[in-house]
Design a protein around this motif. Structure first.
Motif, PDB file in Angstrom:
ATOM      1  N   VAL A   1       0.838  -1.214   0.000  1.00 33.64           N
ATOM      2  CA  VAL A   1       0.000   0.000   0.000  1.00 33.64           C
ATOM      3  C   VAL A   1       0.865   1.254   0.000  1.00 33.64           C
ATOM      4  O   VAL A   1       0.438   2.307  -0.446  1.00 33.64           O
ATOM      5  N   ASP A   2       2.099   1.114   0.476  1.00 31.94           N
ATOM      6  CA  ASP A   2       2.948   2.311   0.532  1.00 31.94           C
ATOM      7  C   ASP A   2       3.163   2.899  -0.861  1.00 31.94           C
ATOM      8  O   ASP A   2       3.285   4.100  -1.024  1.00 31.94           O
ATOM      9  N   ARG A   3       3.184   2.019  -1.862  1.00 33.22           N
ATOM     10  CA  ARG A   3       3.431   2.522  -3.215  1.00 33.22           C
ATOM     11  C   ARG A   3       2.279   3.414  -3.683  1.00 33.22           C
ATOM     12  O   ARG A   3       2.490   4.459  -4.276  1.00 33.22           O
TER      13      ARG A   3
ATOM     14  N   VAL B   1       2.693  13.867  -0.440  1.00 33.19           N
ATOM     15  CA  VAL B   1       3.485  12.828   0.217  1.00 33.19           C
ATOM     16  C   VAL B   1       4.906  12.883  -0.328  1.00 33.19           C
ATOM     17  O   VAL B   1       5.107  12.794  -1.548  1.00 33.19           O
ATOM     18  N   ALA B   2       5.879  13.071   0.554  1.00 31.79           N
ATOM     19  CA  ALA B   2       7.272  13.143   0.102  1.00 31.79           C
ATOM     20  C   ALA B   2       7.917  11.776   0.109  1.00 31.79           C
ATOM     21  O   ALA B   2       8.632  11.400  -0.809  1.00 31.79           O
ATOM     22  N   GLN B   3       7.664  11.019   1.166  1.00 33.40           N
ATOM     23  CA  GLN B   3       8.347   9.744   1.306  1.00 33.40           C
ATOM     24  C   GLN B   3       7.511   8.816   2.180  1.00 33.40           C
ATOM     25  O   GLN B   3       6.805   9.273   3.083  1.00 33.40           O
ATOM     26  N   THR B   4       7.574   7.525   1.916  1.00 29.52           N
ATOM     27  CA  THR B   4       6.866   6.557   2.753  1.00 29.52           C
ATOM     28  C   THR B   4       7.842   5.500   3.230  1.00 29.52           C
ATOM     29  O   THR B   4       8.892   5.291   2.615  1.00 29.52           O
TER      30      THR B   4
ATOM     31  N   VAL C   1       2.744  -5.479   6.902  1.00 32.48           N
ATOM     32  CA  VAL C   1       3.461  -4.593   7.816  1.00 32.48           C
ATOM     33  C   VAL C   1       2.433  -4.013   8.784  1.00 32.48           C
ATOM     34  O   VAL C   1       1.218  -4.194   8.594  1.00 32.48           O
ATOM     35  N   ASN C   2       2.909  -3.303   9.850  1.00 31.19           N
ATOM     36  CA  ASN C   2       1.970  -2.759  10.827  1.00 31.19           C
ATOM     37  C   ASN C   2       1.535  -1.343  10.490  1.00 31.19           C
ATOM     38  O   ASN C   2       0.451  -0.923  10.846  1.00 31.19           O
ATOM     39  N   SER C   3       2.413  -0.644   9.811  1.00 36.62           N
ATOM     40  CA  SER C   3       2.095   0.754   9.561  1.00 36.62           C
ATOM     41  C   SER C   3       2.950   1.256   8.406  1.00 36.62           C
ATOM     42  O   SER C   3       4.012   0.694   8.127  1.00 36.62           O
ATOM     43  N   VAL C   4       2.445   2.279   7.757  1.00 40.15           N
ATOM     44  CA  VAL C   4       3.264   2.979   6.766  1.00 40.15           C
ATOM     45  C   VAL C   4       3.492   4.378   7.323  1.00 40.15           C
ATOM     46  O   VAL C   4       2.534   5.075   7.665  1.00 40.15           O
ATOM     47  N   LEU C   5       4.769   4.741   7.455  1.00 38.97           N
ATOM     48  CA  LEU C   5       5.080   6.087   7.942  1.00 38.97           C
ATOM     49  C   LEU C   5       5.246   7.008   6.741  1.00 38.97           C
ATOM     50  O   LEU C   5       5.849   6.634   5.746  1.00 38.97           O
ATOM     51  N   VAL C   6       4.696   8.198   6.868  1.00 37.75           N
ATOM     52  CA  VAL C   6       4.709   9.137   5.747  1.00 37.75           C
ATOM     53  C   VAL C   6       5.394  10.422   6.161  1.00 37.75           C
ATOM     54  O   VAL C   6       5.114  10.963   7.231  1.00 37.75           O
TER      55      VAL C   6
ATOM     56  N   ILE D   1      -5.741  10.636   2.443  1.00 39.87           N
ATOM     57  CA  ILE D   1      -5.473   9.195   2.568  1.00 39.87           C
ATOM     58  C   ILE D   1      -6.689   8.482   3.152  1.00 39.87           C
ATOM     59  O   ILE D   1      -7.097   7.424   2.672  1.00 39.87           O
ATOM     60  N   ARG D   2      -7.293   9.084   4.175  1.00 42.49           N
ATOM     61  CA  ARG D   2      -8.479   8.475   4.784  1.00 42.49           C
ATOM     62  C   ARG D   2      -9.584   8.314   3.752  1.00 42.49           C
ATOM     63  O   ARG D   2     -10.256   7.291   3.686  1.00 42.49           O
ATOM     64  N   ARG D   3      -9.766   9.353   2.922  1.00 43.34           N
ATOM     65  CA  ARG D   3     -10.874   9.353   1.964  1.00 43.34           C
ATOM     66  C   ARG D   3     -10.648   8.339   0.839  1.00 43.34           C
ATOM     67  O   ARG D   3     -11.509   7.556   0.525  1.00 43.34           O
ATOM     68  N   TRP D   4      -9.439   8.353   0.274  1.00 41.22           N
ATOM     69  CA  TRP D   4      -9.230   7.589  -0.959  1.00 41.22           C
ATOM     70  C   TRP D   4      -8.732   6.188  -0.723  1.00 41.22           C
ATOM     71  O   TRP D   4      -8.950   5.302  -1.527  1.00 41.22           O
ATOM     72  N   LYS D   5      -8.049   5.943   0.344  1.00 41.94           N
ATOM     73  CA  LYS D   5      -7.391   4.637   0.472  1.00 41.94           C
ATOM     74  C   LYS D   5      -8.065   3.711   1.480  1.00 41.94           C
ATOM     75  O   LYS D   5      -7.593   2.606   1.714  1.00 41.94           O
ATOM     76  N   ARG D   6      -9.161   4.166   2.067  1.00 42.51           N
ATOM     77  CA  ARG D   6      -9.837   3.336   3.060  1.00 42.51           C
ATOM     78  C   ARG D   6      -8.848   2.849   4.132  1.00 42.51           C
ATOM     79  O   ARG D   6      -8.782   1.673   4.494  1.00 42.51           O
TER      80      ARG D   6
END
Ligand SMILES: Nc1ncnc2c1ncn2[C@@H]1O[C@H](COP(=O)(O)OP(=O)(O)O)[C@@H](O)[C@H]1O
Ligand SMILES: [Mg+2]
Lengths: 397, 238
Positions: free
Chosen positions: A76-78, A86-89, A230-235, A250-255
């Motif tokens: 999902v990070d991709r 978003v600069a980096q994940t 993974v447990n989380s994606v840091l952004v 992110i909340r709206r589009w990525k569920r």
């Protein structure tokens, strides 16, 4: 006028010192409890700041990754990386487990991170960063590992290549940073029997084991042997972008759930530490009551032992204010001795505590005010007893 | 204050009733007493006769029900009226000596004596120098900086006498001051009291049972059933 309280304290200094030290140990414990709470809040702040992230992306409907389990597919990070702002994940996996080194077991939080991305250890105090893609670790110095040491976690041994500082989990376990792939493997590692069984079952399934499609069975078996979670994606958000807006997108589009720093801080402090803080609050109340009882008892005893002298003092013209003041000052004097001893021992034993103890000057000041208030309150009973003493008692019946 | 024209203490018709109604006790039924400056008088009487009650009235720790009392010409009680500040009166106008010295254990010898002038608002240095003078007058100057617990019983009693004199009161009340002492020491204390009465022009009233010292008084007040009777004593030199 001479200070009667001071003279009495000097005259019976042994009693005062003894009681003051006892009281001081109690106050020391009290200050340490407050320090442990402050340390927990500070740990949480460092945890958030040290991750280098602006946003935490976790499974929908969870308070992850620290306060609740959260599971995301590691691709999902991709799709997040492509969003505006978003600069980096960075994918991260957190697992609390036992690590063994040199025959001793210790509890650590294993952090799987991707090199050069958010989630890697913030700074090193010794050694070097992880440079190979497997079996190297950077550990918090509290884990007690040394650079060059080999540490066993589950089936694999890791070489400790670097040490970091003040990187602990929300419950105080030192972090051990390893490459993400290693952490994923550890998290979903099946033992050998389970692996053999599963391979056999897959091989027996005609839809995977097709003679006409060479390589399919191997591919399926390989995918089963490894985890893609993974447990989380840091952004890290781009310069000029508002983390709140990026999170909303992110909340709206990525569920998915996205938390900002402020929200993460709220989760850690208000939710995760809340129970501990109530517990510590209870202790503070109990310790205050016990301290008050000790001061009240000793001051009352000292006063009752001086009834004759108090009667003489009243007879020769000492005012109630002089006598009440003497007792109040003794109680406060005891409080000052106790506070000084308490602050000293709290500082002395703070480094020995397994948890980080943060002694804030503000807390010490509040503690001092509380001690003075408790001592004043505790002297009330003794003062009342002294004021009831009749000067006529000095003259025999 | 008109010290020369008035006796140090004069009481007339002093009455004290404890309680009310059926259970009331008339402890003092009209006591008269006059003691001049520099005079030492004995106050003797059987148990229950009212000695302690009289001493407490004289010492301004209980109020009489009636009668008049004046110290150096100044009214303290007058038929139900009393001066406002009995505490200040005790501090400035009356000295107390007890059966035991009752010194303040946490103060050294000098400060036990200096405390009285200090309570009256005298500065520490001046109060201490006055205390040292008194300690010298009572031959305990060499113990001035000792702790109370380091003194012998006789030395403590001298310090207690110095304390009673500290604010130069016109009246000193001594409650059985020789009771625990042997006859040599008892007579020594009486000699000191006589000397001090003259030296400081104080009236000293000694409540006592002590047969050893009764012959030393020139004047004795007998108290019996709440009334006093004055009588000449032998006035033997102690
Ligand atoms: N506080 C008091 N309440 C009631 N009666 C008292 C009290 N003090 C003394 N009395 C009574 O007053 C009388 C005189 O007592 P007191 O002055 O103590 O005599 P003394 O000291 O000569 O033995 C006694 O009958 C005693 O019972
Ligand atoms: Mg009596």
């Amino acid at each position: 006028m001479i200070n009667l309280a001071g003279r009495d304290i000097l005259h019976g200094w042994g009693k005062f010192a003894f009681t003051g030290i006892g009281l001081g140990l109690l106050i020391g414990v009290t200050l340490s409890m407050a320090g442990i709470y402050r340390g927990m809040v500070e740990d949480a702040t460092v945890l958030i700041e040290g991750s280098g992230a602006d946003l935490w992306i976790v499974q929908q409907g969870t308070l992850g990754p620290y306060a609740e389990p959260s599971s995301l597919r590691d691709d999902v990070d991709r799709s997040i990386a492509g969003l505006p702002g978003v600069a980096q994940t960075g994918n991260v996996a957190y697992l609390t487990m036992q690590a063994s080194h040199g025959g001793t077991e210790s509890r650590v939080m294993l952090v799987g991170f991707e090199r050069g991305r958010p989630g890697e250890p913030a700074f090193l105090v010794a050694g070097r960063p992880v440079s190979r893609s497997h079996y190297e670790a950077v550990a918090d110095e509290k884990a007690g590992f040394r650079v060059g040491e080999r540490v066993r976690i589950r089936r694999h041994e890791y070489e400790v290549v670097g040490l970091t500082r003040r990187m602990v989990s929300a419950s105080g376990d030192p972090m051990v940073f390893v490459p993400l792939k290693d952490a994923q493997e550890v998290q979903f590692l099946k033992d050998n029997d389970a692996l053999v069984n599963e391979r056999a079952r897959t091989a027996a399934n005609p839809s995977f084991n097709r003679p006409g499609v060479p390589g399919l069975l191997e591919a399926v078996q390989a995918s089963q042997a490894q985890s893609r979670q993974v447990n989380s994606v840091l952004v890290r958000v781009a310069e000029g972008a508002d983390p709140e807006d990026v999170a909303a997108g992110i909340r709206r589009w990525k569920r998915l759930q996205a938390y900002t720093k402020a929200q993460m801080d709220e989760i850690l402090v208000a939710k995760l530490i809340a129970t501990s803080s109530r517990q510590i609050g209870m202790f503070l109340v109990i310790l205050s009551v016990v301290s008050a009882a000790i001061v009240a008892f000793i001051i009352y005893t000292l006063t009752v032992n001086k009834v004759r002298e108090i009667a003489v003092l009243k007879l020769i013209g000492a005012t109630n204010a002089t006598i009440g003041g003497m007792i109040l000052q003794q109680a406060l004097g005891l409080g000052v001795i106790g506070f000084v001893v308490g602050r000293f021992v709290a500082g002395l034993w703070a480094p020995v505590f397994p948890k980080y103890v943060l002694l804030l000057p503000g807390d010490a000041l509040r503690g001092f005010a509380l001690v003075m208030a408790i001592c004043s309150l505790a002297s009330v009973v003794a003062i009342r007893a002294a004021l009831r003493v009749d000067p006529a008692e000095a003259i025999g019946g | 204050m008109a010290t020369a024209d008035h006796p140090a203490i004069r009481i007339q018709g002093l009455r004290k009733r404890y309680g009310t109604g059926e259970t009331a006790v008339d402890a003092l039924k009209g006591v008269d007493m006059t003691v001049g400056h520099g005079e030492v008088v004995g106050l003797i009487g059987p148990s229950g006769s009212g000695k302690s009650t009289l001493l407490k009235c004289l010492g301004a720790v209980i109020e009489p029900t009636g009668g008049r009392m004046e110290i150096a010409g100044e009214a303290v009680y007058d038929e139900g009226w009393r001066i406002d500040d009995l505490r200040a009166l005790r501090r400035d106008r009356i000295g107390f000596i007890f059966q035991a010295p009752y010194l303040i254990s946490f103060l050294d010898v000098t400060d036990n004596v200096a405390l009285l002038p200090m309570l009256a608002g005298v500065g520490n240095a001046q109060a201490r120098s006055r205390a040292r003078e008194l300690l010298a007058a009572l031959d305990v100057a060499h113990r001035a900086s000792a702790q109370v617990s380091q003194l012998s019983g006789g030395e403590q009693q001298r310090v207690a006498i110095a304390r009673a004199l500290a604010n130069r009161p016109p009246v000193i009340l001594a409650d059985e001051p020789t009771a625990p002492l042997d006859s040599v020491r008892a007579l020594t204390v009486v000699r000191i009291l006589n000397d001090m009465a003259v030296q400081f022009q104080a009236a000293i009233i000694v409540v006592t049972h002590d047969e050893k010292i009764i012959p030393t008084f020139r004047r004795i007040y007998h108290i019996r059933d709440g009334r006093t009777h004055e009588e000449a004593g032998e006035g033997r030199a102690p």
